[in-house]
Design a protein around this motif. Structure first.
Motif, PDB file in Angstrom:
ATOM      1  N   MET A  55       0.821  -1.209   0.000  1.00  0.00           N
ATOM      2  CA  MET A  55       0.000   0.000   0.000  1.00  0.00           C
ATOM      3  C   MET A  55       0.859   1.264   0.000  1.00  0.00           C
ATOM      4  N   ALA A  56       1.934   1.259   0.759  1.00  0.00           N
ATOM      5  CA  ALA A  56       2.786   2.443   0.865  1.00  0.00           C
ATOM      6  C   ALA A  56       3.452   2.796  -0.458  1.00  0.00           C
ATOM      7  N   ASN A  57       3.732   1.807  -1.294  1.00  0.00           N
ATOM      8  CA  ASN A  57       4.412   2.040  -2.567  1.00  0.00           C
ATOM      9  C   ASN A  57       3.467   2.046  -3.762  1.00  0.00           C
ATOM     10  N   CYS A  58       2.181   2.136  -3.510  1.00  0.00           N
ATOM     11  CA  CYS A  58       1.194   2.073  -4.589  1.00  0.00           C
ATOM     12  C   CYS A  58       1.401   3.177  -5.616  1.00  0.00           C
ATOM     13  N   GLU A  59       1.562   4.412  -5.167  1.00  0.00           N
ATOM     14  CA  GLU A  59       1.727   5.514  -6.117  1.00  0.00           C
ATOM     15  C   GLU A  59       2.976   5.332  -6.970  1.00  0.00           C
ATOM     16  N   GLN A  60       4.099   4.966  -6.349  1.00  0.00           N
ATOM     17  CA  GLN A  60       5.348   4.796  -7.100  1.00  0.00           C
ATOM     18  C   GLN A  60       5.237   3.649  -8.101  1.00  0.00           C
ATOM     19  N   ALA A  61       4.606   2.560  -7.707  1.00  0.00           N
ATOM     20  CA  ALA A  61       4.427   1.426  -8.624  1.00  0.00           C
ATOM     21  C   ALA A  61       3.553   1.830  -9.805  1.00  0.00           C
ATOM     22  N   CYS A  62       2.529   2.605  -9.547  1.00  0.00           N
ATOM     23  CA  CYS A  62       1.637   3.071 -10.616  1.00  0.00           C
ATOM     24  C   CYS A  62       2.389   4.016 -11.551  1.00  0.00           C
ATOM     25  N   LYS A  63       3.160   4.902 -10.985  1.00  0.00           N
ATOM     26  CA  LYS A  63       3.954   5.835 -11.801  1.00  0.00           C
ATOM     27  C   LYS A  63       4.867   5.065 -12.748  1.00  0.00           C
ATOM     28  N   SER A  64       5.544   4.052 -12.233  1.00  0.00           N
ATOM     29  CA  SER A  64       6.450   3.238 -13.059  1.00  0.00           C
ATOM     30  C   SER A  64       5.694   2.513 -14.166  1.00  0.00           C
ATOM     31  N   ALA A  65       4.527   1.975 -13.836  1.00  0.00           N
ATOM     32  CA  ALA A  65       3.723   1.248 -14.835  1.00  0.00           C
ATOM     33  C   ALA A  65       3.284   2.174 -15.958  1.00  0.00           C
ATOM     34  N   VAL A  66       2.856   3.387 -15.628  1.00  0.00           N
ATOM     35  CA  VAL A  66       2.380   4.319 -16.644  1.00  0.00           C
ATOM     36  C   VAL A  66       3.550   4.878 -17.451  1.00  0.00           C
ATOM     37  N   GLU A  67       4.702   5.094 -16.829  1.00  0.00           N
ATOM     38  CA  GLU A  67       5.896   5.522 -17.580  1.00  0.00           C
ATOM     39  C   GLU A  67       6.246   4.490 -18.650  1.00  0.00           C
ATOM     40  N   SER A  68       6.236   3.210 -18.267  1.00  0.00           N
ATOM     41  CA  SER A  68       6.525   2.133 -19.223  1.00  0.00           C
ATOM     42  C   SER A  68       5.466   2.067 -20.310  1.00  0.00           C
ATOM     43  N   TYR A  69       4.219   2.197 -19.921  1.00  0.00           N
ATOM     44  CA  TYR A  69       3.098   2.169 -20.862  1.00  0.00           C
ATOM     45  C   TYR A  69       3.260   3.280 -21.904  1.00  0.00           C
ATOM     46  N   ALA A  70       3.606   4.484 -21.446  1.00  0.00           N
ATOM     47  CA  ALA A  70       3.780   5.620 -22.366  1.00  0.00           C
ATOM     48  C   ALA A  70       4.990   5.424 -23.267  1.00  0.00           C
ATOM     49  N   SER A  71       6.076   4.905 -22.722  1.00  0.00           N
ATOM     50  CA  SER A  71       7.297   4.747 -23.523  1.00  0.00           C
ATOM     51  C   SER A  71       7.155   3.660 -24.586  1.00  0.00           C
ATOM     52  N   THR A  72       6.192   2.753 -24.409  1.00  0.00           N
ATOM     53  CA  THR A  72       5.972   1.698 -25.402  1.00  0.00           C
ATOM     54  C   THR A  72       4.810   2.021 -26.340  1.00  0.00           C
ATOM     55  N   GLY A  73       4.289   3.255 -26.290  1.00  0.00           N
ATOM     56  CA  GLY A  73       3.294   3.686 -27.261  1.00  0.00           C
ATOM     57  C   GLY A  73       1.856   3.697 -26.810  1.00  0.00           C
ATOM     58  N   CYS A  74       1.577   3.348 -25.580  1.00  0.00           N
ATOM     59  CA  CYS A  74       0.202   3.393 -25.045  1.00  0.00           C
ATOM     60  C   CYS A  74      -0.776   2.515 -25.827  1.00  0.00           C
ATOM     61  N   GLY A  75      -0.341   1.365 -26.266  1.00  0.00           N
ATOM     62  CA  GLY A  75      -1.241   0.458 -26.972  1.00  0.00           C
ATOM     63  C   GLY A  75      -1.703   1.035 -28.294  1.00  0.00           C
ATOM     64  N   LYS A  76      -3.006   1.099 -28.514  1.00  0.00           N
ATOM     65  CA  LYS A  76      -3.552   1.598 -29.777  1.00  0.00           C
ATOM     66  C   LYS A  76      -3.885   3.085 -29.698  1.00  0.00           C
ATOM     67  N   THR A  77      -3.404   3.757 -28.674  1.00  0.00           N
ATOM     68  CA  THR A  77      -3.662   5.185 -28.518  1.00  0.00           C
ATOM     69  C   THR A  77      -2.876   5.967 -29.564  1.00  0.00           C
ATOM     70  N   ILE A  78      -3.406   7.084 -29.990  1.00  0.00           N
ATOM     71  CA  ILE A  78      -2.754   7.924 -30.997  1.00  0.00           C
ATOM     72  C   ILE A  78      -1.401   8.413 -30.491  1.00  0.00           C
ATOM     73  N   LYS A  79      -0.376   8.265 -31.335  1.00  0.00           N
ATOM     74  CA  LYS A  79       0.974   8.692 -30.980  1.00  0.00           C
ATOM     75  C   LYS A  79       0.949  10.174 -30.608  1.00  0.00           C
TER      76      LYS A  79
END
Length: 104
Positions: A55-79
């Motif tokens: 629970m204490a690291n939830c925000e940091q874990a989420c931040k890391s997940a979204v950083e990776s998601y964005a760096s790999t193109g966000c799936g089918k989201t418009i570049k």
């Protein structure tokens, strides 16, 4: 007496979510209207406090997940789309970042 205790317990659970089971949830949301592009269940724990690492690291874990998601193109989201992270660690913490990430 038992009915009063049961009613009190149900009221506590309804108001504070489930105090026995906590989970960390994460979303990549649009930077303007907070439309969800993708979501993850990061972690969960039973009988844990808000000081527990899950629970204490939830925000940091989420931040890391979204950083990776964005760096790999966000799936089918418009570049070039911009996303933020939103996290929810149950009654421990929740919020939406002010930092924006650009989808590659």
């Amino acid at each position: 007496m038992k009915f009063v205790l049961f009613t009190l317990l149900a009221l506590i659970i309804a108001i504070n979510a489930n105090p026995v089971y906590r989970s960390c949830k994460c979303k990549a949301v649009s930077n303007t209207v907070h439309f969800t592009f993708h979501s993850w269940d990061i972690s969960s724990c039973t009988f844990c406090s808000c000081k527990d690492a899950a629970m204490a690291n939830c925000e940091q874990a989420c931040k890391s997940a979204v950083e990776s998601y964005a760096s790999t193109g966000c799936g089918k989201t418009i570049k070039g789309s911009k996303v933020k992270y939103a996290w929810d660690a149950g009654s421990c913490s929740s919020g939406i970042s002010s930092t924006e990430y650009t989808c590659a």
